[in-house]
Motif scaffolding. Sequence first.
Motif, PDB file in Angstrom:
ATOM      1  N   ILE A  46      -9.180  11.334  17.344  1.00  0.00           N
ATOM      2  CA  ILE A  46      -9.210  11.679  18.771  1.00  0.00           C
ATOM      3  C   ILE A  46      -8.036  11.194  19.448  1.00  0.00           C
ATOM      4  CG2 ILE A  46     -10.315  11.251  20.982  1.00  0.00           C
ATOM      5  CD1 ILE A  46     -12.923  11.959  19.024  1.00  0.00           C
ATOM      6  N   ASP A  47      -7.951   9.739  19.078  1.00  0.00           N
ATOM      7  CA  ASP A  47      -6.578   9.078  19.758  1.00  0.00           C
ATOM      8  C   ASP A  47      -5.378   9.418  19.497  1.00  0.00           C
ATOM      9  OD1 ASP A  47      -6.037   6.691  21.342  1.00  0.00           O
ATOM     10  OD2 ASP A  47      -4.645   6.110  19.314  1.00  0.00           O
ATOM     11  N   ASN A  51      -1.910  11.320  25.001  1.00  0.00           N
ATOM     12  CA  ASN A  51      -0.391  11.534  25.308  1.00  0.00           C
ATOM     13  C   ASN A  51      -0.092  10.470  26.506  1.00  0.00           C
ATOM     14  OD1 ASN A  51       0.399  13.458  23.452  1.00  0.00           O
ATOM     15  ND2 ASN A  51      -0.435  15.026  24.775  1.00  0.00           N
ATOM     16  N   ILE A  52      -0.858   9.629  27.003  1.00  0.00           N
ATOM     17  CA  ILE A  52      -0.771   8.704  28.054  1.00  0.00           C
ATOM     18  C   ILE A  52      -1.019   7.166  27.351  1.00  0.00           C
ATOM     19  CG2 ILE A  52      -1.720   7.817  30.285  1.00  0.00           C
ATOM     20  CD1 ILE A  52      -1.298  10.686  30.862  1.00  0.00           C
ATOM     21  N   ILE A  53      -0.022   6.443  27.727  1.00  0.00           N
ATOM     22  CA  ILE A  53      -0.247   5.040  27.081  1.00  0.00           C
ATOM     23  C   ILE A  53      -0.535   4.206  28.186  1.00  0.00           C
ATOM     24  CG2 ILE A  53       2.230   4.559  28.017  1.00  0.00           C
ATOM     25  CD1 ILE A  53       2.611   2.962  25.176  1.00  0.00           C
ATOM     26  N   GLN A 118       4.610  12.044  13.964  1.00  0.00           N
ATOM     27  CA  GLN A 118       4.760  11.511  12.600  1.00  0.00           C
ATOM     28  C   GLN A 118       3.914  10.145  12.229  1.00  0.00           C
ATOM     29  OE1 GLN A 118       7.708  12.334  14.131  1.00  0.00           O
ATOM     30  NE2 GLN A 118       7.507  14.358  13.394  1.00  0.00           N
ATOM     31  N   ASP A 119       3.939   9.334  13.031  1.00  0.00           N
ATOM     32  CA  ASP A 119       3.214   8.012  12.931  1.00  0.00           C
ATOM     33  C   ASP A 119       2.147   7.650  14.320  1.00  0.00           C
ATOM     34  OD1 ASP A 119       4.801   7.282  14.987  1.00  0.00           O
ATOM     35  OD2 ASP A 119       5.938   5.571  13.575  1.00  0.00           O
ATOM     36  N   TRP A 120       1.893   8.437  14.939  1.00  0.00           N
ATOM     37  CA  TRP A 120       0.850   8.156  16.060  1.00  0.00           C
ATOM     38  C   TRP A 120       1.562   7.096  17.188  1.00  0.00           C
ATOM     39  CZ3 TRP A 120      -4.522   8.220  13.507  1.00  0.00           C
ATOM     40  CH2 TRP A 120      -4.528   9.471  12.894  1.00  0.00           C
ATOM     41  N   GLY A 121       2.735   6.588  16.931  1.00  0.00           N
ATOM     42  CA  GLY A 121       3.511   5.824  17.682  1.00  0.00           C
ATOM     43  C   GLY A 121       3.906   6.327  18.874  1.00  0.00           C
ATOM     44  N   TRP A 122       4.624   5.502  19.850  1.00  0.00           N
ATOM     45  CA  TRP A 122       5.119   5.933  21.250  1.00  0.00           C
ATOM     46  C   TRP A 122       6.720   5.816  21.029  1.00  0.00           C
ATOM     47  CZ3 TRP A 122       1.405   7.792  24.525  1.00  0.00           C
ATOM     48  CH2 TRP A 122       0.033   7.437  24.159  1.00  0.00           C
ATOM     49  N   THR A 123       7.340   6.781  21.868  1.00  0.00           N
ATOM     50  CA  THR A 123       8.822   6.738  22.147  1.00  0.00           C
ATOM     51  C   THR A 123       9.035   6.728  23.661  1.00  0.00           C
ATOM     52  OG1 THR A 123       9.044   7.891  20.356  1.00  0.00           O
ATOM     53  CG2 THR A 123      11.051   7.633  21.605  1.00  0.00           C
ATOM     54  N   TYR A 132      13.121   3.527  23.365  1.00  0.00           N
ATOM     55  CA  TYR A 132      12.603   2.496  22.658  1.00  0.00           C
ATOM     56  C   TYR A 132      11.592   3.024  21.879  1.00  0.00           C
ATOM     57  CZ  TYR A 132      14.366  -0.595  26.378  1.00  0.00           C
ATOM     58  OH  TYR A 132      15.008  -1.194  27.491  1.00  0.00           O
ATOM     59  N   ARG A 133      11.228   2.563  20.634  1.00  0.00           N
ATOM     60  CA  ARG A 133      10.100   3.037  19.699  1.00  0.00           C
ATOM     61  C   ARG A 133       9.264   1.797  19.346  1.00  0.00           C
ATOM     62  NH1 ARG A 133      14.319   6.145  15.550  1.00  0.00           N
ATOM     63  NH2 ARG A 133      15.063   7.762  17.049  1.00  0.00           N
ATOM     64  N   SER A 134       8.016   2.283  19.553  1.00  0.00           N
ATOM     65  CA  SER A 134       6.695   1.282  19.136  1.00  0.00           C
ATOM     66  C   SER A 134       6.840   0.694  17.906  1.00  0.00           C
ATOM     67  CB  SER A 134       5.499   1.920  19.891  1.00  0.00           C
ATOM     68  OG  SER A 134       5.082   3.005  18.857  1.00  0.00           O
ATOM     69  N   VAL A 135       6.587  -0.298  17.601  1.00  0.00           N
ATOM     70  CA  VAL A 135       6.704  -1.043  16.254  1.00  0.00           C
ATOM     71  C   VAL A 135       5.493  -1.636  16.215  1.00  0.00           C
ATOM     72  CG1 VAL A 135       7.730  -2.581  14.521  1.00  0.00           C
ATOM     73  CG2 VAL A 135       9.005  -1.171  16.097  1.00  0.00           C
TER      74      VAL A 135
END
Length: 137
Positions: A46-47, A51-53, A118-123, A132-135
């Motif tokens: 679900i998460d 699309n909202i951080i 691809q990794d469910w991270g954030w850009t 910026y890309r989340s790590v």
Amino acid sequence: AKRNIIPSDTKDEDYLSELMRTTTPRDVSAPMCPGKWKTCYACAEIDKLRNIITREEMSQFRWQLIYNGRPSNTGLRYFQPNGQYHSPYLGVVSWGLIENRLQLGNVFDTLGITRNKQDWGWTIGRGTATEYRSVEF
């Protein structure tokens, strides 16, 4: 043999809702992962569609700066929970979220925030000179 855990005659959203309803302990008031692997899996599924951080997530991650297509060599960036951002170039500036866009200081354009499929991270700022890309660490 590999089996499909989602029945083929059920919509994914219906199955996930039912799975969460039937496997989440009754005394849990907020949607969370209480420990059962199926519930954790359902929460993650679900998460990934969100699309909202949140401000908390902005501070939870460290961020790799990509400037003009090149990763910065001055380390990962950190958006502090108190609304401050320490930049090797700008010094200390304030940061905030406005309609899922990052505002740095008062003079910069806002940067859109999107999910990395691809990794469910954030850009932040995808396709701009400052990205910026989340790590996770």
